[in-house]
Scaffold this motif. Structure first.
Motif, PDB file in Angstrom:
ATOM      1  N   ASP A 234       0.658  -1.136  -0.234  1.00  0.00           N
ATOM      2  CA  ASP A 234       0.163  -0.187   0.045  1.00  0.00           C
ATOM      3  C   ASP A 234       1.316   1.183   0.286  1.00  0.00           C
ATOM      4  O   ASP A 234       1.894   1.194   0.381  1.00  0.00           O
ATOM      5  CB  ASP A 234      -1.311   0.055   0.939  1.00  0.00           C
ATOM      6  N   PRO A 235       0.263   2.997  -0.175  1.00  0.00           N
ATOM      7  CA  PRO A 235       1.431   3.614  -0.541  1.00  0.00           C
ATOM      8  C   PRO A 235       2.118   3.999   1.403  1.00  0.00           C
ATOM      9  O   PRO A 235       3.071   4.794   1.353  1.00  0.00           O
ATOM     10  CB  PRO A 235       0.796   4.692  -0.509  1.00  0.00           C
ATOM     11  N   ASP A 236       1.351   3.598   2.128  1.00  0.00           N
ATOM     12  CA  ASP A 236       2.091   3.498   3.942  1.00  0.00           C
ATOM     13  C   ASP A 236       3.493   3.116   3.606  1.00  0.00           C
ATOM     14  O   ASP A 236       4.151   3.899   3.849  1.00  0.00           O
ATOM     15  CB  ASP A 236       1.267   3.959   4.469  1.00  0.00           C
ATOM     16  N   GLN A 237       3.027   1.898   3.527  1.00  0.00           N
ATOM     17  CA  GLN A 237       4.355   0.493   3.357  1.00  0.00           C
ATOM     18  C   GLN A 237       5.492   1.471   1.741  1.00  0.00           C
ATOM     19  O   GLN A 237       6.465   1.107   2.254  1.00  0.00           O
ATOM     20  CB  GLN A 237       4.100  -0.433   3.320  1.00  0.00           C
ATOM     21  N   ALA A 238       4.769   2.029   1.128  1.00  0.00           N
ATOM     22  CA  ALA A 238       5.661   2.032  -0.094  1.00  0.00           C
ATOM     23  C   ALA A 238       6.491   3.045   0.441  1.00  0.00           C
ATOM     24  O   ALA A 238       8.048   3.764  -0.181  1.00  0.00           O
ATOM     25  CB  ALA A 238       4.793   2.640  -1.361  1.00  0.00           C
ATOM     26  N   ALA A 239       5.642   4.603   0.655  1.00  0.00           N
ATOM     27  CA  ALA A 239       6.687   6.132   1.623  1.00  0.00           C
ATOM     28  C   ALA A 239       8.019   5.430   3.006  1.00  0.00           C
ATOM     29  O   ALA A 239       8.806   6.083   2.894  1.00  0.00           O
ATOM     30  CB  ALA A 239       5.465   6.027   2.349  1.00  0.00           C
ATOM     31  N   GLU A 296      -0.874   4.473  -8.493  1.00  0.00           N
ATOM     32  CA  GLU A 296      -1.879   4.697  -6.839  1.00  0.00           C
ATOM     33  C   GLU A 296      -0.737   5.206  -6.116  1.00  0.00           C
ATOM     34  O   GLU A 296      -1.220   5.535  -5.341  1.00  0.00           O
ATOM     35  CB  GLU A 296      -1.864   2.702  -6.538  1.00  0.00           C
ATOM     36  N   LEU A 297       0.327   5.475  -6.412  1.00  0.00           N
ATOM     37  CA  LEU A 297       0.924   6.335  -5.751  1.00  0.00           C
ATOM     38  C   LEU A 297       1.622   7.668  -5.777  1.00  0.00           C
ATOM     39  O   LEU A 297       1.745   8.703  -5.198  1.00  0.00           O
ATOM     40  CB  LEU A 297       2.975   5.436  -6.076  1.00  0.00           C
ATOM     41  N   PHE A 298       0.690   8.209  -6.893  1.00  0.00           N
ATOM     42  CA  PHE A 298       0.537   9.787  -7.443  1.00  0.00           C
ATOM     43  C   PHE A 298      -1.175   9.712  -7.019  1.00  0.00           C
ATOM     44  O   PHE A 298      -1.445  11.168  -6.562  1.00  0.00           O
ATOM     45  CB  PHE A 298       0.453   9.725  -9.072  1.00  0.00           C
ATOM     46  N   ARG A 309       2.907  11.984  -1.158  1.00  0.00           N
ATOM     47  CA  ARG A 309       3.224  11.810  -2.648  1.00  0.00           C
ATOM     48  C   ARG A 309       3.776  12.609  -3.143  1.00  0.00           C
ATOM     49  O   ARG A 309       5.202  11.854  -4.164  1.00  0.00           O
ATOM     50  CB  ARG A 309       1.537  12.295  -3.369  1.00  0.00           C
ATOM     51  N   ASP A 310       4.324  13.632  -2.963  1.00  0.00           N
ATOM     52  CA  ASP A 310       5.334  14.852  -2.976  1.00  0.00           C
ATOM     53  C   ASP A 310       6.701  14.157  -3.193  1.00  0.00           C
ATOM     54  O   ASP A 310       7.624  14.094  -3.692  1.00  0.00           O
ATOM     55  CB  ASP A 310       5.159  15.747  -3.122  1.00  0.00           C
ATOM     56  N   GLU A 311       6.739  13.924  -1.729  1.00  0.00           N
ATOM     57  CA  GLU A 311       8.267  12.386  -0.826  1.00  0.00           C
ATOM     58  C   GLU A 311       8.383  11.208  -1.807  1.00  0.00           C
ATOM     59  O   GLU A 311       9.456  11.186  -2.375  1.00  0.00           O
ATOM     60  CB  GLU A 311       7.904  12.869   0.604  1.00  0.00           C
ATOM     61  N   MET A 312       7.184  10.511  -2.320  1.00  0.00           N
ATOM     62  CA  MET A 312       7.660   9.464  -3.268  1.00  0.00           C
ATOM     63  C   MET A 312       8.273   9.549  -4.015  1.00  0.00           C
ATOM     64  O   MET A 312       9.192   8.806  -4.700  1.00  0.00           O
ATOM     65  CB  MET A 312       6.275   8.375  -2.522  1.00  0.00           C
ATOM     66  N   VAL A 313       7.173  10.870  -4.670  1.00  0.00           N
ATOM     67  CA  VAL A 313       7.501  10.994  -6.401  1.00  0.00           C
ATOM     68  C   VAL A 313       9.498  11.440  -5.894  1.00  0.00           C
ATOM     69  O   VAL A 313      10.096  11.227  -7.134  1.00  0.00           O
ATOM     70  CB  VAL A 313       6.520  11.810  -7.397  1.00  0.00           C
ATOM     71  N   THR A 314       9.128  12.218  -5.390  1.00  0.00           N
ATOM     72  CA  THR A 314      10.887  12.329  -5.546  1.00  0.00           C
ATOM     73  C   THR A 314      11.439  11.651  -5.132  1.00  0.00           C
ATOM     74  O   THR A 314      12.711  11.740  -5.847  1.00  0.00           O
ATOM     75  CB  THR A 314      11.374  13.892  -4.292  1.00  0.00           C
ATOM     76  N   GLN A 315      11.245  10.492  -4.559  1.00  0.00           N
ATOM     77  CA  GLN A 315      12.668   9.768  -4.016  1.00  0.00           C
ATOM     78  C   GLN A 315      12.874   8.746  -5.603  1.00  0.00           C
ATOM     79  O   GLN A 315      13.294   8.236  -6.027  1.00  0.00           O
ATOM     80  CB  GLN A 315      12.195   8.733  -3.173  1.00  0.00           C
ATOM     81  N   LEU A 316      11.123   8.068  -6.167  1.00  0.00           N
ATOM     82  CA  LEU A 316      11.498   7.580  -7.243  1.00  0.00           C
ATOM     83  C   LEU A 316      11.680   8.588  -8.311  1.00  0.00           C
ATOM     84  O   LEU A 316      13.384   8.016  -9.154  1.00  0.00           O
ATOM     85  CB  LEU A 316      10.014   7.234  -8.183  1.00  0.00           C
ATOM     86  N   ILE A 317      12.334   9.425  -8.642  1.00  0.00           N
ATOM     87  CA  ILE A 317      13.201  10.450  -9.534  1.00  0.00           C
ATOM     88  C   ILE A 317      14.616  10.293  -9.260  1.00  0.00           C
ATOM     89  O   ILE A 317      15.631   9.931 -10.102  1.00  0.00           O
ATOM     90  CB  ILE A 317      12.848  12.404  -9.567  1.00  0.00           C
TER      91      ILE A 317
END
Length: 457
Positions: A234-239, A296-298, A309-317
């Protein structure tokens, strides 16, 4: 009586024709080896010069050749076709090299591929540039993507997985060293999960760290849990998982810097800028991150989720931009991936070199995958029929593209492969908190023990 004799005489040829038609539809490879190959070779040999002339691939003979012909014979001078090499039959077609005449280029032959296909009675003709002045024609006798059979001889290596079959009957090898990050798009039931399944099981047999993010509660990646080193459902675990991967990437850069800071006078081969230049005993295992349904992450609903979301996207980039040198690779899957997902979506997509587009629901989705690297492949992706799951169009930043299809692999077989290769998972202490729980296999109860009967007189 005469009519009966005539019917009896026609019965044999009609049965042969019917059997050939049945074999061509049911067993195309066997039909090609026995019937299609001889017929195509005969057509090619008898009509080569006239076909090349009709396709505009002939040139006027040289002055010395014209003088020699006039001196020895009185026949009419004809245009000269490209010099043909030896015909090499294969199990799916045949190969032949052509030496181009002065003034010709491979694009001239590629433009006539469709005409050559009809003239010689084959399914497709592919042109490949070998060296200056020489091209190879690969004639495919039947539709190899209708029933996928991977070649027996597959050249693999570290981080190389033969995952699908190309339309020219060669294997499509996913090479992470060459194309570090990839975007896989496709609508529901398009075969996207089958592609991911083949890719993951191919990597399972190698000493590679496999990490998964599956925000569909793990329904896609949970069956492979025995081989996964980390899994977020889920997004929480992904974060929580993505910062751990970023920290692992930074630690690997510190390891590379330590190697670069060695004393002066050290041989140049010991100086490196990525993990692959490190000694084998110091090199950390490569990491492949699979992200299923990246949208789902966005997607967010509240202000707090937007910050996450912004934190996860930054880490993916960051992982996409810097992960290659640290041995971290991304496999991003989804149904759509455009600017409407939110801030950072297009920036992340720009870092994904490889593109795989399965059947999509609209042209805009195909343009998201292929429009910025191979615009002519967009129409090919939109033409994929729903009854051909697994068929996709691949492209990369070089502008080249081709059609592929993934072989069928059942979920049970893929899960069994991951269970048998679980011992190959490298140990990464930073990912231990995210290792998925694997339920132990039930132990079968022993059967009844047979006892010997007493000896009686």
């Amino acid at each position: 009586m005469t009519d009966l004799v005539t019917l009896a005489e026609l019965g044999g040829p009609l049965a042969a024709i019917g059997g050939a038609a049945y074999a061509r539809h049911t067993y195309p490879a066997a039909y090609w080896s026995t019937v299609g190959l001889p017929l195509s070779v005969a057509r090619l040999l008898t009509s080569y010069s006239s076909t090349m002339d009709a396709c505009g691939l002939t040139v006027e003979p040289s002055r010395w050749r014209a003088l020699a012909v006039q001196a020895t014979t009185r026949r009419e001078l004809r245009p000269v076709p490209p010099r043909r090499g030896i015909i090499r039959p294969t199990t799916t077609g045949l190969r032949m090299r052509l030496r181009l005449a002065p003034g010709q280029e491979p694009a001239d032959v590629a433009a006539s591929a469709e005409r050559l296909r009809h003239a010689w009675g084959v399914h497709a003709v592919h042109v490949r540039d070998i060296k200056p002045g020489v091209v190879e024609l690969q004639l495919v006798g039947f539709d190899v993507l209708r029933k996928v059979r991977m070649p027996r001889r597959l050249n693999g290596g570290p981080l190389q997985v033969p995952v699908a079959l190309r339309e020219d009957a060669t294997a499509f090898v996913r090479d992470y060293r060459t194309v570090p990050h990839e975007l896989v798009l496709g609508a529901t039931l398009s075969g996207k999960s089958m592609y991911l399944r083949n890719l993951l099981t191919g990597l399972a047999a190698q000493p590679v760290v496999l990490v998964g993010i599956d925000c569909k509660r793990g329904v896609e990646l949970a069956p492979f849990a025995p081989r996964l080193s980390a899994l977020a459902t889920d997004p929480d675990q992904a974060a929580e998982l993505l910062p751990a991967l970023v920290k692992e990437m930074e630690d690997r850069y510190d390891l590379i810097k330590a190697r670069q800071g060695i004393a002066p006078g050290t041989p140049e081969e010991l100086i490196t800028s990525d993990v692959w230049g490190l000694p084998e005993d110091e090199r950390p295992a490569p990491i492949v991150l699979f992200i299923d349904e990246v949208a789902e992450l966005f997607l967010v609903a509240t202000r707090k989720e937007e910050e996450r979301r912004d934190e996860m996207v930054t880490q993916l980039i960051r992982l996409a931009q810097l992960g290659r040198a640290a041995g971290i690779y991304l496999e991003v899957c989804g149904q759509r991936f455009g600017a409407e997902l939110g801030k950072g979506a297009t920036m992340l997509r720009a870092q994904l070199t490889g593109r795989v587009c399965h059947r999509v629901n609209d042209e805009a989705s195909a343009k998201m995958a292929l429009g910025d690297i191979a615009p002519e492949a967009v129409l090919a992706a939109c033409a994929i029929a729903p009854e051909l799951p697994g068929l996709a169009v691949i492209g990369d930043t070089s502008g080249g593209w081709s059609r592929i299809r993934t072989p069928y692999l059942s979920l049970a077989d893929a899960a069994a492969t991951c269970r048998t290769t679980a011992h190959l998972a490298p140990d990464v202490p930073a990912l231990d908190p995210f290792r998925p729980y694997v339920q132990p296999m039930p132990v079968e109860a022993p059967g009844p023990v047979a006892t010997a009967r007493p000896v009686t007189e």
